[in-house]
Every structure is written in C-alpha cells, then in structure tokens.
Design a protein around this motif. Structure first.
Motif, PDB file in Angstrom:
ATOM      1  N   ARG A 271       0.840  -1.210   0.000  1.00  0.00           N
ATOM      2  CA  ARG A 271       0.000   0.000   0.000  1.00  0.00           C
ATOM      3  C   ARG A 271       0.867   1.249   0.000  1.00  0.00           C
ATOM      4  NH1 ARG A 271      -4.166   0.559   4.628  1.00  0.00           N
ATOM      5  NH2 ARG A 271      -4.611   2.510   3.580  1.00  0.00           N
ATOM      6  N   ALA A 272       1.945   1.196   0.772  1.00  0.00           N
ATOM      7  CA  ALA A 272       2.845   2.351   0.811  1.00  0.00           C
ATOM      8  C   ALA A 272       3.468   2.590  -0.551  1.00  0.00           C
ATOM      9  CB  ALA A 272       3.933   2.132   1.856  1.00  0.00           C
TER      10      ALA A 272
ATOM     11  N   PHE B  38       6.598  -4.093   9.090  1.00  0.00           N
ATOM     12  CA  PHE B  38       6.515  -2.947   8.176  1.00  0.00           C
ATOM     13  C   PHE B  38       7.722  -2.034   8.375  1.00  0.00           C
ATOM     14  CE2 PHE B  38       4.842   1.363   7.251  1.00  0.00           C
ATOM     15  CZ  PHE B  38       4.405   1.169   5.959  1.00  0.00           C
ATOM     16  N   ARG B  40      10.645  -2.768   9.592  1.00  0.00           N
ATOM     17  CA  ARG B  40      11.867  -3.402   9.086  1.00  0.00           C
ATOM     18  C   ARG B  40      11.897  -3.406   7.565  1.00  0.00           C
ATOM     19  NH1 ARG B  40      11.218  -6.828  13.778  1.00  0.00           N
ATOM     20  NH2 ARG B  40       9.830  -8.248  12.692  1.00  0.00           N
ATOM     21  N   ALA B  41      10.733  -3.634   6.948  1.00  0.00           N
ATOM     22  CA  ALA B  41      10.698  -3.684   5.484  1.00  0.00           C
ATOM     23  C   ALA B  41      11.092  -2.341   4.893  1.00  0.00           C
ATOM     24  CB  ALA B  41       9.302  -4.077   5.005  1.00  0.00           C
ATOM     25  N   LEU B  42      10.718  -1.252   5.555  1.00  0.00           N
ATOM     26  CA  LEU B  42      11.042   0.069   5.039  1.00  0.00           C
ATOM     27  C   LEU B  42      12.451   0.501   5.408  1.00  0.00           C
ATOM     28  CD1 LEU B  42       8.095   0.058   4.298  1.00  0.00           C
ATOM     29  CD2 LEU B  42       7.912   2.390   5.081  1.00  0.00           C
ATOM     30  N   GLY B  43      13.226  -0.423   5.921  1.00  0.00           N
ATOM     31  CA  GLY B  43      14.627  -0.136   6.170  1.00  0.00           C
ATOM     32  C   GLY B  43      14.942   0.204   7.604  1.00  0.00           C
ATOM     33  N   ASP B 102      -3.871   4.001  10.188  1.00  0.00           N
ATOM     34  CA  ASP B 102      -2.905   4.615   9.276  1.00  0.00           C
ATOM     35  C   ASP B 102      -1.870   5.427  10.034  1.00  0.00           C
ATOM     36  OD1 ASP B 102      -4.022   3.516   7.109  1.00  0.00           O
ATOM     37  OD2 ASP B 102      -5.017   5.325   6.358  1.00  0.00           O
ATOM     38  N   PHE B 105       0.938   3.245  11.034  1.00  0.00           N
ATOM     39  CA  PHE B 105       1.842   2.880   9.941  1.00  0.00           C
ATOM     40  C   PHE B 105       2.632   4.087   9.473  1.00  0.00           C
ATOM     41  CE2 PHE B 105      -0.864  -0.837   9.925  1.00  0.00           C
ATOM     42  CZ  PHE B 105       0.076  -1.837   9.742  1.00  0.00           C
ATOM     43  N   TRP B 142       8.020   6.470  -0.918  1.00  0.00           N
ATOM     44  CA  TRP B 142       6.839   5.620  -0.841  1.00  0.00           C
ATOM     45  C   TRP B 142       5.635   6.379  -1.364  1.00  0.00           C
ATOM     46  CZ3 TRP B 142       8.178   0.889  -0.235  1.00  0.00           C
ATOM     47  CH2 TRP B 142       9.402   0.642   0.369  1.00  0.00           C
ATOM     48  N   PRO B 143       5.485   6.394  -2.673  1.00  0.00           N
ATOM     49  CA  PRO B 143       4.419   7.197  -3.275  1.00  0.00           C
ATOM     50  C   PRO B 143       3.046   6.860  -2.698  1.00  0.00           C
ATOM     51  CG  PRO B 143       5.544   5.815  -4.928  1.00  0.00           C
ATOM     52  CD  PRO B 143       6.265   5.641  -3.661  1.00  0.00           C
ATOM     53  N   GLY B 144       2.880   5.611  -2.257  1.00  0.00           N
ATOM     54  CA  GLY B 144       1.587   5.232  -1.706  1.00  0.00           C
ATOM     55  C   GLY B 144       1.271   5.910  -0.390  1.00  0.00           C
ATOM     56  N   MET B 145       2.295   6.460   0.276  1.00  0.00           N
ATOM     57  CA  MET B 145       2.060   7.098   1.566  1.00  0.00           C
ATOM     58  C   MET B 145       1.517   8.511   1.406  1.00  0.00           C
ATOM     59  SD  MET B 145       2.736   4.810   3.720  1.00  0.00           S
ATOM     60  CE  MET B 145       2.907   5.359   5.391  1.00  0.00           C
ATOM     61  N   ARG B 147      -1.008   9.975  -0.208  1.00  0.00           N
ATOM     62  CA  ARG B 147      -2.429  10.212   0.029  1.00  0.00           C
ATOM     63  C   ARG B 147      -2.763  10.015   1.497  1.00  0.00           C
ATOM     64  NH1 ARG B 147      -5.110   7.257  -4.357  1.00  0.00           N
ATOM     65  NH2 ARG B 147      -6.563   6.453  -2.809  1.00  0.00           N
ATOM     66  N   ARG B 148      -2.138   8.996   2.059  1.00  0.00           N
ATOM     67  CA  ARG B 148      -2.413   8.705   3.461  1.00  0.00           C
ATOM     68  C   ARG B 148      -1.985   9.878   4.351  1.00  0.00           C
ATOM     69  NH1 ARG B 148      -0.593   2.897   5.689  1.00  0.00           N
ATOM     70  NH2 ARG B 148      -0.545   2.412   3.483  1.00  0.00           N
TER      71      ARG B 148
END
Lengths: 275, 618
Positions: A271-272, B38, B40-43, B102, B105, B142-145, B147-148
């Motif tokens: 999603r991110a 999450f 950890r996945a983002l570094g 949200d 996250f 993280w382009p998806g972030m 809008r959030r």
C-alpha cells in the motif's frame, strides 16, 4: 464472465525475437560461462529461487548454439533416471538413454536444476564427467562414453539454510566452477520487469522498490526473499488490467507467507508503494 | 449516587474535552507485529524492539475544557531510542478507525526514514527539522504514503488549537508547526519564543528521534541492571517507564532533605534523596507504574547497590562447587557496537555436577518413557525400499529387465532381483543445550519449577534418543560474567545414557546468568567434532540472554545471533525451543523465522521436546 472477455495475450518475455531467451547480465557471468564452456569446465550456479538461474542457462545455451537438456532433481531421482535404463518393447528389451547420456552422446549442456534435492548417491555418477576425464561409464551396457568438446555439465541449487540438512557433498561441489547469483539492483530489476512484461516504467520502478523493501525481511520474518519471478507475475497481472495493489497481494504477498500478521505487514508495504 | 454522578460527569467532560474516539481506536498491541515487520521492510533497524511509549506530561497549553477535564495532561509521544521504537499504546484521535490505524503505519514509516538519516547533521538541527526531512523522504520513496499523509494531516490539523486562540509568541510557533505539517520542509527557522512559554503541543504525526542521553546504554556499560526485573509490569508489560538520568544529590548524608520542607511535593515526583542504602529489597512494581519517570542516579564512587545485594549469587567455595573438567577454553565474543569479534574474551569451564549419584529413571516418568521408546524405535526403523536385494517382498522390475537382457545377450544374469524395506542410516548427531540459569528457579505451576520441567525433559529426551540410536550429548550452562561460563557436560557423545548420566541430570541446579552466545560457541565446538552428516544443535531456553556485565538486551542478543550464525556456517543446524511466551521478536532475530519453536505451557516441555526432535529429524 465469458472466456472472450479475457483474450490470451502473447506469452510474456521469453524469446526476444532473435531466438535466445532474453537475459540481463549483472556482472561478467556470461563471459565466465563462455570461458568455462570453451575450456570444458563444469559450472555450479547457486542463488535464491526466481533470480534467473534457469533463464541464464537457457540464454547461454542459445547464445553458444548448443542443445540444452534440463533435469529437475527430486529425492526419488535414481542414477538410472539420469543415465538410462532397459525398457521392454514388444517382448524385446531396449536400452533407452537418460538425459545425461543423451547430452554426452550429442554434445550440449546438461542442466541439473536443484541438485541438492537429489539423493547424494545419485550425484556420484556425475563425478567422472565433472573432472578432467569427462567420461560416462554405463555399467549396464558396458559402454564408456567420452564427452565431446561441446558437452558441459551445469548444476544449480538454492543455498538457503532450509537446505542445510541436505547440502551438497564436498566431493561433488569441488568439481565445479561456481557462480553466485543474487537479485539484481532495483534499477536493473525494473529494466528486467519492463523488458519481460512490457509494463510501464513507473510500475516497474515501484515494483522493484517494493521487492527491495521486502528483501530487508529475508531471514527474519520471511523464509525466502521475493523473487524477480514473482514481480514479473505481478507486473503481468497489472498490465492485464488488475489493480496494482491487488496484483501484489495475489502474486507477491500471499505467495511469500501463510502467516496472517506477516501478510498484513507486507500488504501495508505494498500500500505504501501503490495506494 | 455521588460516585455515579461523578463518573458520568467525568465521561461527559472528557469526551467533550478530548475529542477522542474510543470506538474507533487502534491499539498497539493488536498491530505490533505487522508494524514491526513494516518498519523493518522500510529499512528500519531490525535490532529494534517495538514498545509502547511512556506517559509524559508535556506541560503544553491546553484548552479550558481540557484543563477542567484533566485530559491531555498525560500524553504518550512517540519516540525512538537506541533500544526500541516506542509508539502510543492507543491512537484514537480520529473518528475513522482506518485513519487511526494509518497513523500507526505512518509513524513506523517515519521512524524507518529517521533511521536512514546519516549522523552528520546540519548545525542547529532539532527534532522538528529532522521530522520534516524524514517526512519528505517518506513521501518521495513511498508514493503510496502521500495520500495517506494528506488524509492524516487534514484530519489532524483541526484537532490542534488554532493559532488565533493562543497568545502571540505561541501562536507564531503553532502556525509554524501547522505549516511544517502541511508543507513539510518549508519551515527552516522556528520563531523564537520567550523563555517561560509553555512548550508546544506534541505532534501526533512526528516522533522524537534518539533523545540525547543514552541512559540504558550507559547503565549497561556500568554493568548494572542485569538482574533487575525487565521493566515488565504485571498486566503483561504494556507500559514502559521512561528513565531519566538525574544527577545524584551532592550532600553527604542520606535522608537529609535538600529543599525547603514547606514546599510539599506529591509522592509522584522525584525526591533528591541520597538513598545510598536500599532498604527495600523487593521493589514495588505498582509504585513504579504510578510514576511517569523513574529517575536513575548513578551512585558516587562507582559504588553500585546491585553489586552489594547480589552477593548471594557469588560463586560457591571450591570445595562445594561442581567438579571442573580440564582447564577451560577461551572463546571470542561479538561486540555489535564495534562490529568486531573480540578474541579470547570469555572463558568457558567444562564441569560435572558434584554429588551426583547414579540413579534409575524416576518411577513417575516410566510410563511416558516407555511410550516414547516405542514411538522412537519406529523412527529408528525409518525405512525405504532398497533395490537389487537377493530377497525381499517385491520384485525389482529394473533388475528383472536387466537380468532378462543379460540372458538375451548370453551373459550371466544377476541374482539380486528383489526389493526390500530396509532400515535407513540416520547419520545424525544432536547436542541438547539447556539453560540452567537462576531464572529457571521460577515456578511454572503449583508443583514444579522450570528447572524441574527441564530435568524431566532431559531424562525423557535421553530415553527417546537412546531408542533411535542417534548419537547425542546433553549439556547445560550458566554464567557469571565473562570469565566464568559454566558448561555442564551431563552426557557426552561417547558416553552411554545410563544411570550415571541420569544421576548428572538429577543433580542440576539453577544458578547464575545466561551468557547464551558463549555456551552456543562451546557446544558448537563439541558438535563439530562429530563426524555425522547432519548435526543438530538444540537449545532449550527460558528467556533472553543476559549476564551481570554489559551482556544484556541488545549486546547479548547480537552476540548470541553471531554465535548462531557461526554455528550455521560450520554446518550445524541450530534450533531453539523456548518457554518464553514473549520471545517472538528476539528469537526471530536470533534463529530466523523457522529456527525456533515456542511452548505456550512450560509443563508440556518433557513431552514436546522428544516430539520436536522427531519432527526436526524426519
């Protein structure tokens, strides 16, 4: 929902027009492989699943212009499955070559995929072929075949520690020139996705970034890192009209884990990337 | 009646004042696993824990109604220190549950980006600059972030006080904060505020990076706090306590009040009393819970209370201690802060329990042992079809065809034409390493302590493995700092599992600490000598690695992890069975996702351990 709503697209990737399957080199692996072939040395390729080992071998076979004999190994594979056996045909017994013997007779590359899955006593038949003798004795027919110059033995396996209890005998592995494969860097991976699926560059870039993030979780939360192959699936589905997030869910997230919490986290990363 | 009205009033007024939405709340404890993954996945740093933030009194200016209701007085601002990422236990600021979720996250993503920032920072930087930069990076990577974030900011800004409601200087500051949230990176200079102005309201969507004073690191350095309870509260370790390093008062005498006694302080504040002697042996966990901050002051002259109260864990006299075997072995230890392996850093002494008398299997275990032996004898008879045997239950078709061809070519046909089910060689060696530290003295039920459960487990494990015929060794360990790691060799590979071995197991006693890394290295050395093709290192643990010196929390975990990696490199298969129900996080880091199993009920250990072995070696 009718079948006609889903026209069959041409197969993704594969033949890049000229015949040889397309492959993006990362380092000097093409030259190393060609040198090994020319100098009659066997090659071992190790790397995680879906990083392009099999594609590389078929690419090289086509580039060098030799036939390719592929054997997927499993734990019931006997040496007879490799070398050949007698069959009864109409009351007569007929000798039938196995893939290894065929490759030695005709010349070409014999590729044993996931060699650690085979039992250790099976792989011993490779030993005389994999050193300077380059012979294949067939005790059942009493023949001793000498491999032609174009013959080459290639084996591959995935060195994850899940395979620790299996492993490769040192006497087997020390007969090979070894190449280590890993996943390509994000830019190259995006390029691979684009070439393979024809998806748009932005999607390819984001998918590669997603894979990069999920690979941070290797050995900690995930047993295996997401492969380039899974990304290609996701890109293919997206290109066919699925929403990217949904494509990632079915092609990447759910393929990587059964654990609900982990899946939830991976989906959040997707999603991110795409929301 | 009075109470009922009071409660009603409290509910009404707090709801009016906070504007929180408990029905849409997102809770950290429900999300902690996905959030950690999450992050950890983002570094984010994989060594960090995810924990709940501590309550603080930010002391910012609140609305009139909030002051009346007493809400917003204690907040849980997110922060990241070198041990953990601490997020609020509950986020209920928004009416939409998805938005609250949200926010979690978002904070995890922001923390991962703050992590990624390299240390040399611009001069005069503060947390708000770093937060703005991290926000920009999250939005870029993280382009998806994006809008959030927009949704979160849009919902969040109206919750803050409008600048016009505030006095002049504060209004300018508040406007700047809101500007920074709306357009991150746009606020370079923060408006100056007069000295006595209350601090600004904490920003929900930001987090405080590594706050200057590294309390835990320093106290770990000072080799303290190892035996202290691990900040766990009775209700499941929900809240942590914020520790603040305070200077010890200078006056010489304990119990001399250094302030004017007419200004009364409430109990919940820090008295600067030099309590050079701790009179309360059992610290009251509830008192700690009521305090927002625990002040830890280093006592002077490097004299530590801990050193004094721990005398009971000192080593027994040589006459009473277990028998030593050999002179001991020096082993390296991994220092994660320096990223290097310190050679000969720990000293491991092999030992045998003293006063061990050869003993039979306790009668209460006999029925289970018999059942296990029967089951494991089957395992030993793990059989497969062997081809080309002179006799057997089935014809070997390949061999028959071959004999047929041989006859046709006038050669002598072979006689081995059958297939038989034959026992397979198991070519397997296993070393079981059990934690015998003092923590195993805890009671798991009304009848048994952890050590009793471990003792039974070892006995049954031995019985089961004797039936398989696999080579195995049983060892235990404990430690007192790096110079004295005690490695109990209860049963060696070459020794039979007999009354003598059982006697050693009966004689194990809990004691000392858990220097797991050293014990794993020692056990690996032993197991490496075994010629078997498959070598299993089974570790039985009841909690985190720890020792009296700096071998605590992260240091211990990183060293143990390195020892596990080394064992794996040597071709061993380490696997951990734990009864620590909260161990998921660090065990995953130590052994990988498939390298450990957790027991919900420690009492099950004696039965589960042999079964686990059967599964692993199938």
């Amino acid at each position: 929902m009718r079948r006609e709503d889903f026209p069959m697209p041409p197969p993704a990737g594969g033949k890049g027009g000229g015949g040889a399957p397309w492959y993006a080199p990362v380092g000097g692996e093409e030259e190393i492989f060609a040198h090994a072939w020319r100098n009659r040395l066997p090659v071992l390729i190790k790397g995680p699943t879906g990083c392009g080992k099999t594609r590389f071998v078929s690419h090289m076979a086509a580039t060098l212009g030799v036939p390719l004999f592929t054997v997927s190994c499993h734990d019931d594979l006997t040496s007879a499955d490799l070398v050949g056996r007698h069959l009864i045909v109409g009351g007569e017994t007929v000798w039938c070559d196995g893939p290894l013997t065929r490759a030695v007779r005709q010349g070409g590359i014999c590729y044993l995929d996931e060699i650690v899955e085979a039992r250790k006593d099976t792989t011993v038949v490779l030993h005389p072929l994999a050193d300077d003798r380059r012979i294949l004795p067939i005790d059942r027919t009493g023949e001793v075949l000498t491999a032609p110059p174009s013959f080459m033995l290639v084996v591959s396996y995935n060195p994850g520690y899940q395979n620790l209890l299996k492993g490769l005998k040192p006497s087997t592995r020390q007969r090979f020139v070894s190449l280590r494969f890993d996943f390509p860097d994000p830019a190259r991976e995006a390029e691979i996705l684009r070439r393979e699926t024809g998806c748009d560059p932005e999607l390819a870039r984001r998918l590669a970034g997603l894979a990069q993030a999920l690979r941070n979780l290797r050995d900690h939360d995930l047993e295996e890192a997401p492969s380039t192959r899974l990304l290609i699936y996701a890109a293919t589905l997206t290109r066919a009209g699925m929403a990217p997030l949904e494509a990632c869910r079915v092609a990447v997230v759910e393929s990587l884990t059964d654990d609900i919490d982990v899946a939830e986290a991976l989906l959040e990363v997707a999603r991110a990337t795409f929301d | 009646m009075e109470e009922a009205i009071g409660r009603l009033w409290h509910r009404l007024v707090t709801r009016a004042a906070d504007g929180t939405h408990p029905q849409a709340a997102a809770r950290l404890k429900d999300l902690s696993r996905p959030l950690a993954i999450f992050f950890r996945a983002l570094g984010g740093d994989p060594g960090l824990r995810l924990a709940s933030a501590t309550a603080e009194r930010p002391g910012h200016r609140r609305r009139w109604l909030a002051r009346v209701a007493g809400s917003g007085e204690r907040l849980f601002p997110s922060r990241r220190d070198h041990e953990a990422l601490r997020l609020p236990p509950v986020i209920d600021a928004f009416p939409d549950a998805a938005l609250n979720r949200d926010a979690y996250f978002w904070l995890a993503a922001l923390a991962a980006e703050l992590d990624a920032e390299t240390p040399p920072r611009r001069h005069g930087d503060d947390a708000s600059h770093r937060n703005q930069r991290a926000t920009l990076r999250v939005l870029r990577d993280w382009p998806g972030m994006a809008r959030r974030y927009r949704r979160l900011v849009d919902a969040y800004l109206p919750r803050r006080r409008a600048p016009r409601e505030l006095p002049d200087a504060e209004a300018r500051r508040e406007a700047a904060i809101q500007q920074a949230l709306r357009a991150p990176g746009s606020v370079e200079r923060w408006p100056d505020v007069p000295a006595k102005t209350p601090p600004g309201e904490p920003v929900l969507l930001w987090l405080r990076p590594d706050s200057g004073e590294r309390v835990a690191a320093r106290s770990a350095e000072a080799s303290d706090a190892a035996g202290a309870p691990h900040g766990e509260t009775k209700d499941g370790g929900e809240a942590t306590h914020k520790a603040e390093r305070a200077d010890a008062p200078r006056d010489k005498h304990g119990l001399l009040l250094p302030f004017r006694a007419e200004s009364l302080l409430s109990l919940a504040e820090f008295f600067r009393i030099n309590r050079s002697v701790d009179d309360d042996g059992e610290p009251d966990p509830e008192a700690a819970q009521d305090l927002d901050q625990l002040a830890i002051a280093p006592t002077r002259n490097g004299e530590r209370l801990a050193a004094r109260v721990r005398f009971d864990l000192d080593l027994p006299s040589a006459a009473e201690d277990d028998d030593r075997i050999g002179v001991g072995i020096a082993l390296p230890e991994w220092d994660y802060r320096k990223n290097l392996l310190r050679p000969n850093h720990v000293f491991v002494q092999d030992m045998l329990p003293r006063h061990a008398v050869p003993s039979p299997l306790p009668p209460r275990l006999a029925p289970t042992a018999r059942r296990l032996r029967e089951r494991f004898a089957l395992l030993r008879a793990g059989r497969r079809w062997a081809k080309a045997r002179p006799d057997g239950s089935e014809l070997d078709l390949d061999a028959v065809v071959r004999a047929h061809t041989d006859r046709a070519c006038r050669r002598t046909p072979g006689e081995n034409l059958h297939m038989a089910l034959e026992r397979r060689e198991r070519d397997l060696a296993c070393l079981l390493l059990a934690d015998l530290s003092l923590s195993t003295d805890a009671w798991v039920s009304n009848e048994a302590r952890v050590i009793d459960v471990i003792r039974d487990a070892l006995l049954l494990f031995g019985e089961a493995l004797r039936a398989t015929g696999d080579r195995f060794a049983l060892c235990g360990f404990s430690s007192v700092k790096r110079h004295h790691v005690r490695f109990q060799r209860l049963k060696d590979f070459s020794a039979p599992f007999d009354a003598r071995a059982r006697g050693h197991i009966e004689a194990i006693r809990p004691g000392y600490y858990t220097r797991l890394g050293a014990a794993i290295r020692r056990a690996s050395r032993m197991l490496e000598q075994e010629p078997a093709a498959r070598r299993l290192l089974l570790i039985l643990s009841d909690g985190k690695p720890n020792d009296l010196d700096l071998y605590d929390s992260r240091y211990g975990i990183e060293d143990t992890r390195m020892a596990v990696v080394e064992a794996r490199r040597a071709g061993l298969l380490p696997f951990c069975l734990t009864i620590d129900r909260d161990g998921g996080d660090y065990l995953k880091r130590l052994f990988g996702p498939n390298g450990y199993a957790m027991l919900r009920r420690p009492e099950d250990l004696p039965h589960r351990l042999p079964m686990l072995y059967a599964q692993l070696t199938r």
